[in-house]
Design an enzyme around this catalytic site. Structure first.
Site, mmCIF file in Angstrom:
data_model
loop_
_atom_site.group_PDB
_atom_site.id
_atom_site.type_symbol
_atom_site.label_atom_id
_atom_site.label_comp_id
_atom_site.label_asym_id
_atom_site.label_seq_id
_atom_site.Cartn_x
_atom_site.Cartn_y
_atom_site.Cartn_z
ATOM 1 N N ASP A 31 0.865 -1.191 0.000
ATOM 2 C CA ASP A 31 0.000 0.000 0.000
ATOM 3 C C ASP A 31 0.899 1.237 0.000
ATOM 4 O O ASP A 31 1.928 1.254 0.689
ATOM 5 C CB ASP A 31 -0.879 -0.020 1.268
ATOM 6 C CG ASP A 31 -2.081 0.905 1.184
ATOM 7 O OD1 ASP A 31 -3.209 0.410 1.324
ATOM 8 O OD2 ASP A 31 -1.889 2.134 0.992
ATOM 9 N N PHE A 73 -7.106 -4.296 -4.157
ATOM 10 C CA PHE A 73 -8.017 -3.211 -3.763
ATOM 11 C C PHE A 73 -7.485 -1.835 -4.152
ATOM 12 O O PHE A 73 -8.261 -0.887 -4.265
ATOM 13 C CB PHE A 73 -8.202 -3.183 -2.230
ATOM 14 C CG PHE A 73 -8.921 -4.371 -1.658
ATOM 15 C CD1 PHE A 73 -10.299 -4.474 -1.723
ATOM 16 C CD2 PHE A 73 -8.219 -5.387 -1.025
ATOM 17 C CE1 PHE A 73 -10.963 -5.559 -1.170
ATOM 18 C CE2 PHE A 73 -8.869 -6.481 -0.477
ATOM 19 C CZ PHE A 73 -10.250 -6.564 -0.554
ATOM 20 N N THR A 117 -16.682 -2.465 -9.589
ATOM 21 C CA THR A 117 -17.749 -1.618 -9.040
ATOM 22 C C THR A 117 -19.004 -1.668 -9.895
ATOM 23 O O THR A 117 -18.926 -1.870 -11.123
ATOM 24 C CB THR A 117 -17.252 -0.153 -8.954
ATOM 25 O OG1 THR A 117 -18.367 0.710 -8.669
ATOM 26 C CG2 THR A 117 -16.654 0.323 -10.272
ATOM 27 N N TYR A 141 -14.138 6.930 -13.492
ATOM 28 C CA TYR A 141 -13.911 5.916 -12.463
ATOM 29 C C TYR A 141 -14.457 4.564 -12.924
ATOM 30 O O TYR A 141 -13.742 3.559 -12.969
ATOM 31 C CB TYR A 141 -14.581 6.354 -11.145
ATOM 32 C CG TYR A 141 -14.661 5.247 -10.132
ATOM 33 C CD1 TYR A 141 -13.519 4.639 -9.647
ATOM 34 C CD2 TYR A 141 -15.895 4.786 -9.667
ATOM 35 C CE1 TYR A 141 -13.591 3.598 -8.724
ATOM 36 C CE2 TYR A 141 -15.992 3.764 -8.745
ATOM 37 C CZ TYR A 141 -14.825 3.173 -8.281
ATOM 38 O OH TYR A 141 -14.906 2.143 -7.377
ATOM 39 N N LEU A 188 -22.298 8.614 2.325
ATOM 40 C CA LEU A 188 -23.482 8.988 3.104
ATOM 41 C C LEU A 188 -23.360 8.621 4.584
ATOM 42 O O LEU A 188 -23.508 9.491 5.457
ATOM 43 C CB LEU A 188 -24.722 8.316 2.489
ATOM 44 C CG LEU A 188 -26.034 8.592 3.215
ATOM 45 C CD1 LEU A 188 -26.378 10.081 3.173
ATOM 46 C CD2 LEU A 188 -27.171 7.765 2.610
ATOM 47 N N ARG A 219 -29.864 2.861 -2.744
ATOM 48 C CA ARG A 219 -28.606 2.126 -2.916
ATOM 49 C C ARG A 219 -28.676 0.793 -2.178
ATOM 50 O O ARG A 219 -29.438 0.636 -1.221
ATOM 51 C CB ARG A 219 -27.419 2.934 -2.344
ATOM 52 C CG ARG A 219 -27.123 4.226 -3.093
ATOM 53 C CD ARG A 219 -26.503 3.937 -4.450
ATOM 54 N NE ARG A 219 -26.172 5.141 -5.206
ATOM 55 C CZ ARG A 219 -27.024 5.779 -6.010
ATOM 56 N NH1 ARG A 219 -28.265 5.352 -6.162
ATOM 57 N NH2 ARG A 219 -26.635 6.850 -6.672
ATOM 58 N N GLY A 278 -24.052 12.864 -11.714
ATOM 59 C CA GLY A 278 -23.560 11.491 -11.903
ATOM 60 C C GLY A 278 -24.202 10.460 -11.000
ATOM 61 O O GLY A 278 -23.814 9.293 -11.047
ATOM 62 N N ASP A 279 -25.154 10.837 -10.150
ATOM 63 C CA ASP A 279 -25.794 9.858 -9.259
ATOM 64 C C ASP A 279 -26.982 9.189 -9.958
ATOM 65 O O ASP A 279 -27.993 9.840 -10.225
ATOM 66 C CB ASP A 279 -26.344 10.552 -8.002
ATOM 67 C CG ASP A 279 -25.301 10.726 -6.927
ATOM 68 O OD1 ASP A 279 -24.238 10.090 -7.013
ATOM 69 O OD2 ASP A 279 -25.564 11.507 -5.987
#
Ligand code: UFG
Length: 323
Positions: A31, A73, A117, A141, A188, A219, A278-279
């Protein structure tokens, strides 16, 4: 198993490393600590500080660790930022990821498990989202993660590197040791809990006019312990392919805030804002493929249970990790 975990000092990586160690596996964490935290590296893991942008160092680290499995990750993961600095996303998530793949081939790693994702789907035409939904990302992304999924398929076909790519929905919650501490917090649940901790006077709701039952976005919140379990099952399997990781249950922003009020006993003041660019209105997984292929059973479905684990962690670490 002997496992190398890139991004093992990060939010989901740290939870996965904990689970691996509790199951008596040998773990090396690689990392660069740009998003991760030294204190989030499990003390029983070997730790190498370094960056996948260094191709030779990456080969050296993977070669020395000689893992059977790599769990990948390490990534940049903010949708909004990716719309401003796409180069960072294609650099970290694609170019640096390619260095890792080359290192895996050289070190004859058996398998790689990758954090992809649901942002690779873009705005889906059907809910719940199954794996055969067309992948049409609406931000760099999601695009960068999709490119890496495609590279995995070719490395499998040509080099025989096994792969599982997991398309996460909304990762959340905490273990008894590790939780969510982003240097820039956009998510959130941690933002709502900051109000309960009196670190903020209110939280924001982005958009109240979506075509959902209460007008706020829906979500699928998946606990990091359940994500960790799926990664370990995949590491131990001979599966190849892409799988959704979600619970199949959706909660609106207002429902999440209500759960936080219930759990913390605090009144959460809200400010209603315009939609965040973008949501998508609703993202809920069809998780049956992962459940069936891996015999994986997410333990945390009710939002109150998920929020409770996050709340315990944030109360114990009100300022997150020390460094
Ligand atoms: N939201 C608020 N207020 C906040 C923060 C978020 O109302 O302070 C809303 C968002 O608009 C969204 C929902 O709460 O509707 C969830 O937002 P998060 O930022 O917690 O999570 P996202 O759904 O935006 O992002 C997650 C992952 C990304 C992934 C994305 C896929 O964090 O990595 O899902 O769309 F790309």
């Amino acid at each position: 198993m002997n496992v190398l975990v890139t991004g093992g000092a990060g939010y989901i990586g740290s939870a996965c490393v904990q689970e691996l160690i509790e199951q008596n596996h040998t773990v090396t964490v690689f990392d660069n600590l740009s998003e991760g935290h030294r204190a989030a590296v499990h003390p029983a893991a070997n730790f190498v500080e370094g960056c996948l942008n260094q191709a030779e160092q990456s080969k050296d680290v993977v070669g020395r660790a000689a893992p059977e499995v790599v769990i990948h990750f390490a990534a940049s993961a903010l949708v909004e930022e990716s719309m401003k600095v796409p180069g960072k996303y294609f650099g970290n998530n694609v170019a640096n990821g390619l260095n890792l793949l080359n290192a895996c081939v050289q070190a004859q790693v058996r398998k790689i498990v990758f954090s992809s994702t649901c942002a690779t789907y873009g705005i889906p035409d059907r809910i719940p989202i199954s794996e055969d939904t067309p992948q049409q990302p609406i931000n760099p992304y999601g695009e960068s993660k999709l490119i890496f999924e495609k590279m995995l398929r070719w490395f499998h076909e040509i080099h025989g590197l096994q792969y599982v790519a997991f398309r996460y929905f909304n990762a959340c919650g905490a273990t008894d040791r590790f939780g969510e501490h982003h240097r820039i917090e956009t998510h959130l649940i941690p933002n709502v809990l900051k109000v309960a901790l009196k670190q903020q006077t209110s939280c924001k709701i982005f958009g109240t006019d979506y075509p959902t039952t209460d007008g706020t976005c829906v979500r699928d919140y998946i606990h990091i312990k359940d994500l960790a379990t799926a990664h370990i099952l995949a590491s131990q399997s001979n599966l190849n392919g892409c799988y959704n990781l979600g619970t199949g249950k959706g909660y609106s922003v207002r429902e999440v805030i209500a759960a936080c009020e219930l759990l913390t006993g605090a009144k959460i003041a809200v400010e209603e804002h315009d939609r965040r660019p973008g949501d998508p209105p609703k993202l809920v997984a069809a998780p049956s493929q992962a459940i069936n292929a891996l015999n994986w059973h997410p333990e945390f479905i009710a939002i109150e249970r998920i929020v409770d684990t996050a709340w315990q962690w944030h109360k114990a670490h009100p300022n997150g990790y020390p460094h």
